[in-house]
Scaffold this active site. Structure first.
Site, PDB file in Angstrom:
ATOM      1  N   LYS A   1     -17.483  25.385  -0.415  1.00 13.69           N
ATOM      2  CA  LYS A   1     -17.813  26.313  -1.513  1.00 13.69           C
ATOM      3  C   LYS A   1     -19.242  26.847  -1.368  1.00 13.69           C
ATOM      4  O   LYS A   1     -19.482  28.053  -1.505  1.00 13.69           O
ATOM      5  CB  LYS A   1     -17.633  25.600  -2.865  1.00 13.69           C
ATOM      6  CG  LYS A   1     -16.209  25.146  -3.134  1.00 13.69           C
ATOM      7  CD  LYS A   1     -16.057  24.519  -4.496  1.00 13.69           C
ATOM      8  CE  LYS A   1     -16.734  23.164  -4.591  1.00 13.69           C
ATOM      9  NZ  LYS A   1     -16.124  22.169  -3.696  1.00 13.69           N
TER      10      LYS A   1
ATOM     11  N   GLU B   1       2.901  -4.171  11.048  1.00 16.29           N
ATOM     12  CA  GLU B   1       2.755  -2.759  11.398  1.00 16.29           C
ATOM     13  C   GLU B   1       4.038  -2.204  12.012  1.00 16.29           C
ATOM     14  O   GLU B   1       4.411  -1.059  11.743  1.00 16.29           O
ATOM     15  CB  GLU B   1       1.580  -2.562  12.362  1.00 16.29           C
ATOM     16  CG  GLU B   1       0.225  -2.955  11.785  1.00 16.29           C
ATOM     17  CD  GLU B   1      -0.097  -2.212  10.498  1.00 16.29           C
ATOM     18  OE1 GLU B   1       0.376  -1.074  10.303  1.00 16.29           O
ATOM     19  OE2 GLU B   1      -0.824  -2.787   9.657  1.00 16.29           O
TER      20      GLU B   1
ATOM     21  N   ASP C   1      -0.525  -1.584   0.538  1.00 19.97           N
ATOM     22  CA  ASP C   1       0.837  -1.039   0.507  1.00 19.97           C
ATOM     23  C   ASP C   1       1.425  -1.143  -0.902  1.00 19.97           C
ATOM     24  O   ASP C   1       2.084  -0.209  -1.382  1.00 19.97           O
ATOM     25  CB  ASP C   1       1.744  -1.801   1.484  1.00 19.97           C
ATOM     26  CG  ASP C   1       1.224  -1.739   2.913  1.00 19.97           C
ATOM     27  OD1 ASP C   1       0.571  -0.733   3.249  1.00 19.97           O
ATOM     28  OD2 ASP C   1       1.463  -2.685   3.677  1.00 19.97           O
TER      29      ASP C   1
END
Length: 606
Positions: A212, A430, A506
């Site tokens: 911005k 994982e 998670d």
């Protein structure tokens, strides 16, 4: 853009000036004012000088004797002693008697010379030094400052390497909207002929780091006009009325330099909604500043050549009187860039560093999903730093991809050594995420899996990358995301028969998504399309607050638990049905520590 500053002399300069003035005053001014100096001697010296005929003039007073030397250069003073033969000896020595040897200063003159004049000089010097010191400490920050009420706005003009629209990428819609402002500043008569007036103010809104401030400077650079830059917090002062005075001074300067641009960064610092309670103190000062800003914006015409740009991350907190038409007429969103915008931004920043051939910016842009312009610039810089650490002459694809991981998850922890048991548990965790994602439809492809601990606290992570821009999520896609989040815990349960603390993040993400489905997205049969929570600060994390009764909140909690449990069970079933693949992939990841999405899919499809 180049900042224009008035040259300031260092503080030591003023100390030297003071010392020189004191020296000159003592050496020349005081002797000149005081006239001849009088040296006091004993009566024996007076008698000796008389015998040696070294006295020129003598004046005998009531309690002392004043006399000069033969050349009448120095004046001496001694006490009056009873001495009958003194007058005859003086005559014999050829001394001349005088009624007035020296005119001693009156007590009033002596007081003026000794105290008043030095104090006056030092007070003037001290006042000047005080002003300079206050300027160095922030201008109008103190009660004794001479700059109270001054805006302290930084003035920029276009330099040879000034920012233009070519330096700002990924915000095409915002550029298009602001290009009209530039055209108006170049050709105001074109708009006057048809009777059109430009917006008085343009409000740039969007998340932090989207460019911005850079867009505002690009407008000034393209238009080649003076650019006044000031932060909203600089208007808020300890003394009531000072903020309003700064606003008046800022607009006065701008009108004198029109056409020009005023840029107020973080305008929410002074533009927050006013309270009806009329609070005192800081709120009262902020409201006075806001009222003055509203008055100034009403005080000049749309074609006056003064354009106001403002930026904020919290547009919902601004006062409606500030955002209404006639003040900030135009609102320009500066959102996070899409994949095309990210690629362009990466290419712009990559010009500043040395890159090897064959770098795939599209792939890097895809991996950096959700990154702002500032984060993308940081990714390029981190890639260059990594190349230097590794002794390379130029950054390559691996440096760029690793820098994304640094920005997302932090640096690799060199001293975090996991035990074999923990390392195996992280590998199962994982692979559980990746396997559940791959076995479901409408899930983003797996890009990378690693079990190398990071400084963010993660012991490993699974990176999924969407193929293109993704603006909408269906109910099934959100449910698949929740199932993928639960896949790590499900893998631990299936492979190890136990659970660990590794699923804390998670759990948080799965719960947040499930709650949003029910309260915001209307994806539950029980509540249908009823809004049960509102989101504030959408550009600063999107804080949510429930707008329902306590009984309804309890029902929402039950539905959230039910939804997460259902997806957790789905993930567990998928992994049970593919237990051999889970075992094979986890062992492979355990050995390699980091694998790519291609390696993962080749083993899965083998």
């Amino acid at each position: 853009m180049q900042q224009v500053d008035n040259p300031k002399k260092p503080l030591i300069y003023y100390y030297v000036v003071v010392m020189v003035v004191i020296f000159l005053f003592n050496a020349f001014v005081m002797p000149w004012i005081a006239g001849k100096q009088i040296e006091e001697v004993d009566y024996g010296t007076f008698m000796k000088m008389t015998e040696e005929k070294q006295i020129g003039l003598v004046q005998i007073q009531a309690n002392q004797i004043l006399f000069t030397d033969k050349e009448e250069i120095k004046v001496y003073k001694t006490g009056l002693v009873e001495d009958p033969g003194r007058t005859q000896r003086l005559y014999d020595a050829g001394v001349e008697f005088s009624g007035e040897i020296i005119e001693e200063a009156s007590p009033l003159v002596s007081l003026l010379m000794t105290w008043v004049l030095p104090m006056l000089i030092f007070s003037l010097i001290g006042k000047r030094l005080s002003k300079k010191m206050m300027d160095k400490m922030g201008g109008g920050a103190g009660a004794m400052s001479f700059n109270m009420g001054k805006s302290n706005a930084k003035v920029y003009v276009k330099s040879s390497d000034g920012i233009s629209f070519a330096d700002v990428e990924g915000v095409d819609e915002a550029e298009e909207s602001l290009a009209e402002i530039v055209d108006y500043l170049h050709n105001p008569e074109k708009y006057s002929e048809i009777g059109a007036t430009m917006p008085k103010g343009v409000l740039l809104v969007g998340p932090p780091g989207t460019g911005k401030t850079m867009l505002a400077k690009a407008v000034a650079g393209e238009a080649n006009v003076p650019f006044f830059s000031i932060s909203g917090s600089e208007f808020v002062e300890m003394f009531v009325g000072m903020g309003a005075s700064k606003v008046r001074d800022l607009f006065k300067q701008a009108k004198e330099k029109a056409p020009c641009i005023i840029f107020i960064d973080e305008i929410d610092a002074i533009g927050q909604k006013r309270n009806a309670g009329g609070e005192m103190g800081g709120h009262d000062e902020r409201e006075q500043t806001l009222n003055q800003l509203l008055t100034e914006m009403d005080g000049f015409e749309g074609n006056s050549g003064v354009m106001i740009l403002a930026a904020t991350n919290r547009p919902e907190s601004l006062d409606p009187a500030l955002t209404r038409p006639g003040r900030f007429d135009r609102r320009v969103p500066v959102e996070l860039p899409d994949i095309d915008g990210r690629e362009k931004i990466l290419r712009v920043h990559a010009k500043k560093i040395k890159l090897s051939d064959g770098v795939d910016f599209r792939q890097v842009a895809r991996m950096a999903s959700g990154a702002s312009g500032a984060e993308l610039a940081n990714i390029i810089n981190e890639a260059a730093l990594r190349a230097v650490r590794n002794g390379k002459k130029a950054a390559d694809q691996s440096d760029l991809e690793e820098s994304i991981e640094v920005v997302i998850a932090g640096y690799q922890k060199k001293n975090a050594i996991l035990s074999d048991k923990e390392k195996m548990a992280v590998a199962y965790h994982e692979i559980g995420h990746a396997l559940v994602a791959a076995l479901q439809t409408n899930s983003a492809p797996v890009q990378k899996i690693t079990i190398i601990p990071r400084t963010s606290g993660a012991l490993g992570y699974t990176m999924q990358v969407d193929e293109g821009n993704h603006y909408l999520l269906t109910k099934e896609e959100i449910e698949n995301k929740i199932a993928t989040y639960t896949g790590g815990r499900a893998a631990e349960e299936v492979a190890l028969g136990t659970v660990s603390t590794g699923a804390s993040n998670d759990i948080e993400q799965a719960t947040k998504l499930a709650r949003a489905m029910i309260t915001r997205y209307g994806m539950s049969e029980k509540f249908d399309m009823v809004a049960l929570e509102t989101v504030t600060n959408q550009y600063l994390g999107g804080d949510a607050s429930l707008i329902c009764s306590a009984e309804t909140q309890a029902e929402i909690d039950e539905l959230v638990v039910e939804l997460v449990k259902k997806q957790h069970e789905k993930a567990r079933k998928l992994l049970m049905d593919n237990r051999e693949k889970l075992q094979m992939l986890s062992l492979y990841l355990y050995e390699k520590e980091t694998i790519t999405g291609e390696e993962f899919m080749s083993i899965l499809n083998a």
